[in-house]
Each structure stands twice: as C-alpha cells, then as structure tokens.
Design an enzyme around this catalytic site. Structure first.
Site, PDB file in Angstrom:
ATOM      1  N   CYS A 182       7.721  81.352   4.289  1.00 36.38           N
ATOM      2  CA  CYS A 182       6.679  81.513   3.266  1.00 36.38           C
ATOM      3  C   CYS A 182       5.743  82.628   3.707  1.00 36.38           C
ATOM      4  O   CYS A 182       5.588  82.843   4.911  1.00 36.38           O
ATOM      5  CB  CYS A 182       5.798  80.277   3.158  1.00 36.38           C
ATOM      6  SG  CYS A 182       6.618  78.840   2.488  1.00 36.38           S
ATOM      7  N   ARG A 201       0.848  83.027  -2.646  1.00 40.43           N
ATOM      8  CA  ARG A 201       1.870  82.834  -1.617  1.00 40.43           C
ATOM      9  C   ARG A 201       3.260  82.858  -2.233  1.00 40.43           C
ATOM     10  O   ARG A 201       3.418  82.691  -3.449  1.00 40.43           O
ATOM     11  CB  ARG A 201       1.627  81.491  -0.936  1.00 40.43           C
ATOM     12  CG  ARG A 201       1.691  80.252  -1.862  1.00 40.43           C
ATOM     13  CD  ARG A 201       2.967  79.443  -1.749  1.00 40.43           C
ATOM     14  NE  ARG A 201       3.361  79.061  -0.437  1.00 40.43           N
ATOM     15  CZ  ARG A 201       2.934  77.971   0.224  1.00 40.43           C
ATOM     16  NH1 ARG A 201       2.073  77.161  -0.349  1.00 40.43           N
ATOM     17  NH2 ARG A 201       3.408  77.695   1.422  1.00 40.43           N
ATOM     18  N   ASN A 204       4.795  76.539   6.639  1.00 39.60           N
ATOM     19  CA  ASN A 204       5.514  75.912   7.753  1.00 39.60           C
ATOM     20  C   ASN A 204       5.092  76.491   9.097  1.00 39.60           C
ATOM     21  O   ASN A 204       4.893  77.705   9.231  1.00 39.60           O
ATOM     22  CB  ASN A 204       7.022  76.131   7.587  1.00 39.60           C
ATOM     23  CG  ASN A 204       7.698  74.907   7.014  1.00 39.60           C
ATOM     24  OD1 ASN A 204       7.040  73.935   6.649  1.00 39.60           O
ATOM     25  ND2 ASN A 204       9.015  74.942   6.936  1.00 39.60           N
TER      26      ASN A 204
HETATM   27  C1  LIG Z   1       8.410  73.482   2.859  1.00 43.65           C
HETATM   28  C2  LIG Z   1       7.046  74.068   2.487  1.00 43.65           C
HETATM   29  C3  LIG Z   1       6.772  75.245   3.367  1.00 43.65           C
HETATM   30  C4  LIG Z   1       7.685  76.374   3.042  1.00 43.65           C
HETATM   31  C5  LIG Z   1       7.807  77.223   4.239  1.00 43.65           C
HETATM   32  O1  LIG Z   1       6.877  77.585   4.933  1.00 43.65           O
HETATM   33  N1  LIG Z   1       9.042  77.529   4.525  1.00 43.65           N
HETATM   34  C6  LIG Z   1       9.347  78.205   5.731  1.00 43.65           C
HETATM   35  C7  LIG Z   1      10.721  77.834   6.159  1.00 43.65           C
HETATM   36  S1  LIG Z   1      10.874  78.224   7.818  1.00 43.65           S
HETATM   37  O2  LIG Z   1      10.326  77.114   8.571  1.00 43.65           O
HETATM   38  O3  LIG Z   1      10.201  79.434   8.144  1.00 43.65           O
HETATM   39  O4  LIG Z   1      12.316  78.346   7.987  1.00 43.65           O
HETATM   40  C8  LIG Z   1       5.905  73.058   2.668  1.00 43.65           C
HETATM   41  C9  LIG Z   1       4.575  73.691   2.158  1.00 43.65           C
HETATM   42  C10 LIG Z   1       3.738  72.525   1.634  1.00 43.65           C
HETATM   43  C11 LIG Z   1       4.523  71.286   2.035  1.00 43.65           C
HETATM   44  C12 LIG Z   1       4.238  70.009   1.254  1.00 43.65           C
HETATM   45  C13 LIG Z   1       2.743  69.659   1.317  1.00 43.65           C
HETATM   46  O5  LIG Z   1       2.264  69.690   2.649  1.00 43.65           O
HETATM   47  C14 LIG Z   1       2.460  68.289   0.683  1.00 43.65           C
HETATM   48  C15 LIG Z   1       3.355  67.179   1.187  1.00 43.65           C
HETATM   49  C16 LIG Z   1       2.973  66.728   2.594  1.00 43.65           C
HETATM   50  C17 LIG Z   1       3.845  65.571   3.045  1.00 43.65           C
HETATM   51  O6  LIG Z   1       3.489  65.220   4.349  1.00 43.65           O
HETATM   52  C18 LIG Z   1       5.321  65.961   3.028  1.00 43.65           C
HETATM   53  C19 LIG Z   1       5.714  66.393   1.640  1.00 43.65           C
HETATM   54  C20 LIG Z   1       4.855  67.533   1.090  1.00 43.65           C
HETATM   55  C21 LIG Z   1       5.240  67.647  -0.397  1.00 43.65           C
HETATM   56  C22 LIG Z   1       5.106  68.857   1.833  1.00 43.65           C
HETATM   57  C23 LIG Z   1       6.604  69.268   1.785  1.00 43.65           C
HETATM   58  C24 LIG Z   1       6.866  70.610   2.486  1.00 43.65           C
HETATM   59  O7  LIG Z   1       6.627  70.495   3.856  1.00 43.65           O
HETATM   60  C25 LIG Z   1       5.987  71.736   1.893  1.00 43.65           C
HETATM   61  C26 LIG Z   1       6.438  71.975   0.447  1.00 43.65           C
END
Ligand SMILES: C[C@H](CCC(=O)NCCS(=O)(=O)O)[C@H]1CC[C@H]2[C@@H]3[C@H](O)C[C@@H]4C[C@H](O)CC[C@]4(C)[C@H]3C[C@H](O)[C@]12C
Length: 329
Positions: free
Chosen positions: A2, A16, A79
């Site tokens: 992200c 974002r 993340n």
């Molecule tokens: C996966 C999302 C982040 C995307 C990202 O940064 N990807 C990077 C991938 S990598 O690592 O670099 O490979 C994060 C951003 C916000 C997060 C959400 C939000 O924090 C709100 C809730 C929080 C809960 O604890 C879990 C579900 C959730 C609904 C989360 C699911 C997931 O972790 C999300 C959607």
C-alpha cells in the site's frame, strides 16, 4: 503493498492505494456525529467529529482502513508486517493512560482530534493494544500516517515502544520502518526532474540520448522501499493547477506512479496483489474520491451531502465496474 500520500494545492488532499490479493467487502463509510462508539477500554463517545473513509463494517462497527474527519485531519493504516508489535491490555486500575485497540485507532483519534498537534497530545497518553476485533478478524499489523494541512506524522508501535515521527515528505508505504525509508532517499540525492548531465567521469562524455529522462535512476519495482522513493519523487516534483479537478487529477497521477497490476506481484502460489482501490480525500471539503482496479472513472462521495447529526452509519458500496465511453456508436 500500500502507499499513502498527501498533496497540497488550494486545499489539502490525502489518500492511499490499497494493494492486496482479496477484498473484505469495504465500503465508503460515513460515521455521523452521534454514532455511539463503545471503545473496548476507553469508554463510550456519544458525540464527536464526523468521519468519512473506507471501512469494512462488521457487526455494525466501522473498521476503518483510512478516513478523514470534518476538521480536516486524516489518517491511514498500512501493513507493517513483522515490525508491528502492540501492548498487552492491562486491567483498568493498573494504567493511567488510555488503552486503544489497534482496530479502534483511526476512529478513536479522528473522533476527538482536530489537528496533528491534538493527535500528538493524545498519543503521548495512549497504549496501543493488540486486542483483536473478533476471532474471525485478528489483529492487523499496521503502521499509520496522520496528517492535516500543516503537518504530517507516522506512528509505529514496535517491540521497543511507540514511535511518533515527523514525516516531511508526506508519504508512507510498508516495511522497513519509517526512519529507514527516509534514509534511503539519500541514495537518490542526485536524481533530478531535468535532463541528466554527464557527471559519471570527467574522461567520458555521456549523452542524454532521448527526451523525457527526468527522474533517471528512480526505482520502478513494487517493493515498499522502491514505492516510497518513487512516490516521494513524484509527489515532491508534482505541478498542477490549484482547482479541485486539477488537484484531484494530479493526486491520482501521483499514486498511479505505484499502481500494482495483476500478475506482477505473486504473494502466494497463483495469488496476486493488485491495487484494489485508490483514494483521494479533499480534507477541507470532506469529499472522498476513489477509483478501483476495474473502474478508472473517479467516483466521489461528499460527507456534507449527508445528515451528519445522525447516529447511523451511512455506507456506499464501491462502484467497481468500469465503463467505456464510446465516441462513435
Ligand atoms: C491489508 C490492508 C493493508 C494493505 C497493505 O498494506 N498491503 C501490503 C501488503 S504487503 O504486506 O506489503 O505485502 C489492511 C489495511 C487496513 C486493514 C483493516 C483495518 O485495520 C480494520 C480491520 C482491523 C482488524 O483487526 C482486522 C480486519 C481489518 C478489516 C483490517 C484488515 C487488513 O489488515 C487491512 C485491510
């Protein structure tokens, strides 16, 4: 992966990309002023600033990924896997500071703070706990960017405690931790928007053999360190008009520089991360603009078109199907 970025013209914009291999069913979600938040440790808040952002609504609760409030303060969670570490929740009588579960961090901050300065004050008396929302939705390992029109910070909760950093570039990606991301910019000190000059070695005359060689040397891969450099360069060199259309259009170009196409980043066998959505929020006007992977038409939701004194969440599903505008039939 992200990427989050800020951008200032006449108004202040923040948004974002959300890069992932699946979607939770997130929606544009407006939390009006009288929706009651019942925080796990921090008590109830019945009346607060209104928010607009992207959230997955579970059991009637807005699990925000990114949002801004009616005062112009914005926040996004990205993340931070492998580096994020949260506190264990303590019994109430064993701590004097507010305890906030990681999934509550965005609403807890944006319902109460009007500026980054307010957020800093709150953060100084807060413990961020790893409390999960539910068994099905375990703790997310994130770090956060918080910004208003005047300043920007990054919050990272790690094994050695809670870090709050000034963010002079207004950009955040994923790993490594923010200070390392910033340090890496030193490797690109010589990069320029201008045609390159021949400075490689005095004895060798190298030619700028093509037009458009600005940014020569900027990385183009999808790693978070590379996206940090690429989007920082793009944002800091961006030029656009001051008006809303021009600013929003430019903002989507800034984040478009790190767009993730299906097939380029395999996260597990046969599973690919893509840019599920890209957002851009006019923080002054409370307008949330977005595109999705298959819908490049910018769509907008205006929080001030709703009754912000209500106590019910207002949700708009993502319009994710694109349309071709035919000109000859
Ligand atoms: C996966 C999302 C982040 C995307 C990202 O940064 N990807 C990077 C991938 S990598 O690592 O670099 O490979 C994060 C951003 C916000 C997060 C959400 C939000 O924090 C709100 C809730 C929080 C809960 O604890 C879990 C579900 C959730 C609904 C989360 C699911 C997931 O972790 C999300 C959607």
């Amino acid at each position: 992966m992200c990427t989050a970025a800020t951008y200032k013209t006449k108004d202040f914009y923040m948004g974002r990309t959300l890069d992932y291999e699946f979607s939770y069913g997130e929606q544009i979600t407006i939390t009006p002023r009288n929706y009651e938040f019942d925080f796990r440790f921090a008590g109830k808040i019945k009346s607060h600033y209104a928010l607009i952002g992207m959230a997955f609504v579970a059991e009637g609760y807005p699990l925000y990924y990114d949002a801004v409030n009616e005062k112009g303060l914005g926040m996004a969670g990205l993340n931070f896997v492998g580096n994020a570490a949260y506190e264990e929740a303590l019994p109430e009588d064993e701590t004097e500071v507010s305890q906030v579960a990681q999934f509550e961090f965005i609403p807890w901050t944006l319902t109460q703070c009007a500026t980054v300065a307010d957020a800093r004050e709150k953060l100084a008396a807060m413990r961020l706990t790893g409390t999960a929302f539910s068994e099905q939705l375990p703790t997310a390992q994130l770090h956060w960017i918080i910004a208003d029109k005047d300043s920007c910070i990054v919050v990272e909760s790690m094994k050695d405690g809670l870090h709050v950093y000034d963010n002079p570039v207004g950009v955040l990606t994923n790993n490594p931790p923010f200070p390392s991301q910033m340090f890496a910019l030193n490797n690109y000190a010589g990069v320029s928007r201008k045609q390159p000059e021949s400075t490689f070695a005095g004895v060798l005359q190298l030619d700028a053999y093509s037009r458009g060689m600005g940014g020569m040397g900027i990385p183009g891969d999808l790693s978070s360190q590379s996206r940090f450099v690429k989007v920082a360069f793009t944002k800091l060199n961006s030029i656009s008009g001051e008006e809303e259309d021009e600013s929003v259009s430019q903002f989507f170009h800034i984040l478009g520089s790190v767009d993730q196409q299906r097939g380029c980043c395999e996260v597990t066998e046969g599973k690919y991360e893509i840019t599920i959505y890209t957002s851009c929020c006019n923080t002054a006007k409370g307008i949330y603009y977005y595109t999705t992977y298959d819908n490049h038409q910018i769509t907008a939701v205006d929080m001030h078109a709703e009754n912000l004194d209500s106590d019910q969440l207002i949700c708009y599903p993502l319009l994710s199907k694109g349309e071709v505008r035919w000109q000859n039939k």
